[in-house]
Design an enzyme around this catalytic site. Structure first.
Site, PDB file in Angstrom:
ATOM      1  N   TYR A   1      -6.687   7.111  -0.823  1.00 15.07           N
ATOM      2  CA  TYR A   1      -7.379   8.272  -1.218  1.00 15.07           C
ATOM      3  C   TYR A   1      -7.663   9.304  -0.143  1.00 15.07           C
ATOM      4  O   TYR A   1      -8.421   8.843   0.736  1.00 15.07           O
ATOM      5  CB  TYR A   1      -8.708   8.067  -1.822  1.00 15.07           C
TER       6      TYR A   1
ATOM      7  N   ARG B   1     -15.923   3.989   3.317  1.00 14.37           N
ATOM      8  CA  ARG B   1     -17.034   5.121   3.822  1.00 14.37           C
ATOM      9  C   ARG B   1     -16.174   6.395   3.779  1.00 14.37           C
ATOM     10  O   ARG B   1     -16.405   7.242   3.546  1.00 14.37           O
ATOM     11  CB  ARG B   1     -17.601   4.687   5.097  1.00 14.37           C
TER      12      ARG B   1
ATOM     13  N   GLN C   1      -7.171  -3.008   8.748  1.00 11.46           N
ATOM     14  CA  GLN C   1      -6.504  -2.078   9.571  1.00 11.46           C
ATOM     15  C   GLN C   1      -5.110  -2.615  10.220  1.00 11.46           C
ATOM     16  O   GLN C   1      -5.125  -3.778  10.551  1.00 11.46           O
ATOM     17  CB  GLN C   1      -7.214  -1.445  10.492  1.00 11.46           C
TER      18      GLN C   1
ATOM     19  N   GLU D   1       0.848  -1.257   0.130  1.00 10.46           N
ATOM     20  CA  GLU D   1       0.018  -0.128  -0.118  1.00 10.46           C
ATOM     21  C   GLU D   1       0.628   1.213  -0.029  1.00 10.46           C
ATOM     22  O   GLU D   1       1.821   1.346   0.673  1.00 10.46           O
ATOM     23  CB  GLU D   1      -0.969  -0.001   1.054  1.00 10.46           C
TER      24      GLU D   1
HETATM   25  P1  FAD Z   1     -17.993   1.204   7.161  1.00 10.45           P
HETATM   26  O1  FAD Z   1     -17.739  -0.378   6.538  1.00 10.45           O
HETATM   27  O2  FAD Z   1     -19.045   2.017   6.645  1.00 10.45           O
HETATM   28  O3  FAD Z   1     -17.956   1.067   8.692  1.00 10.45           O
HETATM   29  C1  FAD Z   1     -17.934   2.296   9.489  1.00 10.45           C
HETATM   30  C2  FAD Z   1     -18.822   2.168  10.809  1.00 10.45           C
HETATM   31  O4  FAD Z   1     -20.152   2.016  10.422  1.00 10.45           O
HETATM   32  C3  FAD Z   1     -18.169   0.928  11.545  1.00 10.45           C
HETATM   33  O5  FAD Z   1     -18.597   1.156  12.984  1.00 10.45           O
HETATM   34  C4  FAD Z   1     -19.319   0.088  10.892  1.00 10.45           C
HETATM   35  O6  FAD Z   1     -19.631  -1.150  12.128  1.00 10.45           O
HETATM   36  C5  FAD Z   1     -20.650   0.797  11.177  1.00 10.45           C
HETATM   37  N1  FAD Z   1     -21.532   0.328   9.832  1.00 10.45           N
HETATM   38  C6  FAD Z   1     -21.184  -0.042   8.752  1.00 10.45           C
HETATM   39  N2  FAD Z   1     -22.281  -0.309   8.092  1.00 10.45           N
HETATM   40  C7  FAD Z   1     -23.340   0.168   8.865  1.00 10.45           C
HETATM   41  C8  FAD Z   1     -24.738   0.077   8.477  1.00 10.45           C
HETATM   42  N3  FAD Z   1     -25.428  -0.570   7.497  1.00 10.45           N
HETATM   43  N4  FAD Z   1     -25.592   0.400   9.476  1.00 10.45           N
HETATM   44  C9  FAD Z   1     -25.037   0.687  10.572  1.00 10.45           C
HETATM   45  N5  FAD Z   1     -23.912   0.856  10.942  1.00 10.45           N
HETATM   46  C10 FAD Z   1     -22.903   0.256   9.938  1.00 10.45           C
HETATM   47  N6  FAD Z   1      -9.842   6.510   4.858  1.00 10.45           N
HETATM   48  C11 FAD Z   1      -9.459   7.074   3.726  1.00 10.45           C
HETATM   49  O7  FAD Z   1     -10.116   8.399   4.107  1.00 10.45           O
HETATM   50  N7  FAD Z   1      -8.768   7.212   2.652  1.00 10.45           N
HETATM   51  C12 FAD Z   1      -8.032   5.708   2.486  1.00 10.45           C
HETATM   52  O8  FAD Z   1      -7.423   5.424   1.479  1.00 10.45           O
HETATM   53  C13 FAD Z   1      -8.528   4.731   3.462  1.00 10.45           C
HETATM   54  N8  FAD Z   1      -7.799   3.281   3.374  1.00 10.45           N
HETATM   55  C14 FAD Z   1      -8.077   2.641   4.449  1.00 10.45           C
HETATM   56  C15 FAD Z   1      -7.403   1.385   4.082  1.00 10.45           C
HETATM   57  C16 FAD Z   1      -7.598   0.230   4.722  1.00 10.45           C
HETATM   58  C17 FAD Z   1      -7.246  -1.265   4.802  1.00 10.45           C
HETATM   59  C18 FAD Z   1      -8.554   0.442   6.054  1.00 10.45           C
HETATM   60  C19 FAD Z   1      -8.845  -0.516   7.177  1.00 10.45           C
HETATM   61  C20 FAD Z   1      -9.162   1.734   6.358  1.00 10.45           C
HETATM   62  C21 FAD Z   1      -8.818   2.915   5.337  1.00 10.45           C
HETATM   63  N9  FAD Z   1      -9.395   3.957   5.569  1.00 10.45           N
HETATM   64  C22 FAD Z   1      -9.151   4.999   4.549  1.00 10.45           C
HETATM   65  C23 FAD Z   1     -10.105   4.489   6.830  1.00 10.45           C
HETATM   66  C24 FAD Z   1     -11.623   4.262   6.631  1.00 10.45           C
HETATM   67  O9  FAD Z   1     -11.978   5.168   5.813  1.00 10.45           O
HETATM   68  C25 FAD Z   1     -12.266   4.659   8.054  1.00 10.45           C
HETATM   69  O10 FAD Z   1     -11.777   3.464   8.965  1.00 10.45           O
HETATM   70  C26 FAD Z   1     -13.709   4.832   8.089  1.00 10.45           C
HETATM   71  O11 FAD Z   1     -14.219   5.572   9.613  1.00 10.45           O
HETATM   72  C27 FAD Z   1     -14.582   3.748   8.007  1.00 10.45           C
HETATM   73  O12 FAD Z   1     -14.590   3.240   6.792  1.00 10.45           O
HETATM   74  P2  FAD Z   1     -15.221   2.036   6.417  1.00 10.45           P
HETATM   75  O13 FAD Z   1     -15.007   1.503   4.888  1.00 10.45           O
HETATM   76  O14 FAD Z   1     -14.622   0.598   7.290  1.00 10.45           O
HETATM   77  O15 FAD Z   1     -16.792   2.057   6.729  1.00 10.45           O
END
Ligand code: FAD
Length: 291
Positions: A49, A107, A179, A17
């Site tokens: 991003y 997200r 993560q 990454e």
């Molecule tokens: P989600 O999967 O939507 O989860 C967020 C929260 O909402 C969690 O608590 C989950 O349990 C809850 N949730 C999910 N779906 C629902 C639902 N349907 N109803 C109710 N609750 C729900 N950030 C950046 O800005 N840019 C990047 O490039 C980036 N790269 C990353 C790469 C990796 C490998 C990881 C692990 C994280 C990265 N992040 C990045 C950080 C990420 O954007 C944050 O962790 C963010 O807060 C959550 O994103 P998510 O996609 O896990 O969200």
């Protein structure tokens, strides 16, 4: 190729990454680091991003060059927080035109510059909304999703978080990248609980080497100290004795032991957060034996 189709072809695999440097005049140096890491033959490379204020255009330009100039298989990270479907279409069309076939659907975090930001009422509220959107409009794009072995800070409980991770996979996430974590037991327990819930896609552990105390403090600020387990205090003790040179030595040794331990435990592959630093990654991987 889609990463989900590539994963079964090599076990174990390594993926790398990178983050896009903000200043374009540093890009030649950045691409030199990427080139140096080609020797590790990564199954895929991913480009973040937005984290740290980067722009979507930088992510797009870098994945395009990685694919068409360096012959790597890139995955563009894409966040949907605050985004319109029009803006997401714009990015997804652009990567498709550039021949990029993989996206890490995220997200993202709430914007820091918007007071009282609320996800309610947003067009995209969860990463699963983005997964569904990509699946529906771009069926040829491979989709990865993020998993957090130490539990997402917004989750009411670990069970809730696991439930939503499964929901994201059921919506079309083809593999999970985790993560960072500093104790392999956290990842192994997480993967086991997801399997018990019926999640059968690859769960790829993400490993980050700590190369300075400043970097450890930055990560603690972003994710909380809990993400380190007891390792933060060990790093502090090393820093007190030998400064950043000692922290780097310890950080590299710890990451090497984590990667080796995970491979020995039979993981499908390891995702290395390179911090855009080739030398550190090479020193880790040169000390790994693959059986
Ligand atoms: P989600 O999967 O939507 O989860 C967020 C929260 O909402 C969690 O608590 C989950 O349990 C809850 N949730 C999910 N779906 C629902 C639902 N349907 N109803 C109710 N609750 C729900 N950030 C950046 O800005 N840019 C990047 O490039 C980036 N790269 C990353 C790469 C990796 C490998 C990881 C692990 C994280 C990265 N992040 C990045 C950080 C990420 O954007 C944050 O962790 C963010 O807060 C959550 O994103 P998510 O996609 O896990 O969200």
């Amino acid at each position: 190729m889609r990463i989900a189709d590539l994963i079964p072809t090599r076990k174990p695999f390594l993926s790398l990454e990178f983050f896009p440097p903000k200043e374009r005049d540093t890009w030649p140096k950045f691409f030199e680091e990427v080139e140096k890491l080609k020797v590790l033959d990564p199954l895929f490379v991913s480009v973040t991003y937005g984290a740290g204020g980067g722009t979507q255009a930088n992510t797009l330009d870098i994945v395009t060059r990685m694919k068409n100039g360096l012959g790597l298989e890139p995955m563009a990270h894409l966040t949907c927080v605050g985004a319109s479907s029009e803006a997401l279409h714009g990015f997804l069309r652009a990567i498709t035109t550039a021949g990029i076939q993989n996206v890490l659907a995220l997200r993202g975090d709430p914007p820091k510059n918007v007071a009282d930001f609320s996800f309610a009422g947003q067009e995209f509220q969860h990463a699963s909304d983005l997964v569904r959107f990509i699946r529906r409009h771009y069926p040829d794009i491979g989709i990865g999703v993020a998993g957090i072995p130490t539990v997402h800070p917004e989750s009411a409980s670990a069970e809730e978080d696991l439930k939503w991770l499964k929901h994201k996979v059921d919506a079309g996430g083809q593999f999970v990248v985790t993560q960072l974590f500093f104790e392999n037991g956290l990842y192994l327990g997480y993967a086991q609980r997801l399997r018990a819930l019926g999640v059968s896609v690859p769960i790829v552990p993400g490993i980050m080497p700590i190369l300075s105390m400043k970097s450890a403090e930055f990560i603690a600020g972003l994710n909380g100290r809990a993400v380190f387990g007891g390792f933060f205090e060990t790093l502090e003790a090393a820093f007190a004795k030998g400064g950043d040179a000692a922290v780097r030595e310890l950080g590299l040794a710890h990451a090497t032991a984590q990667v080796q331990g995970l491979l020995d435990a039979g993981v499908p592959g390891v995702h290395l957060y390179t911090l855009n630093r080739a030398e550190a990654c090479l020193s880790i991987m040169n000390n790994i034996s693959i059986r």
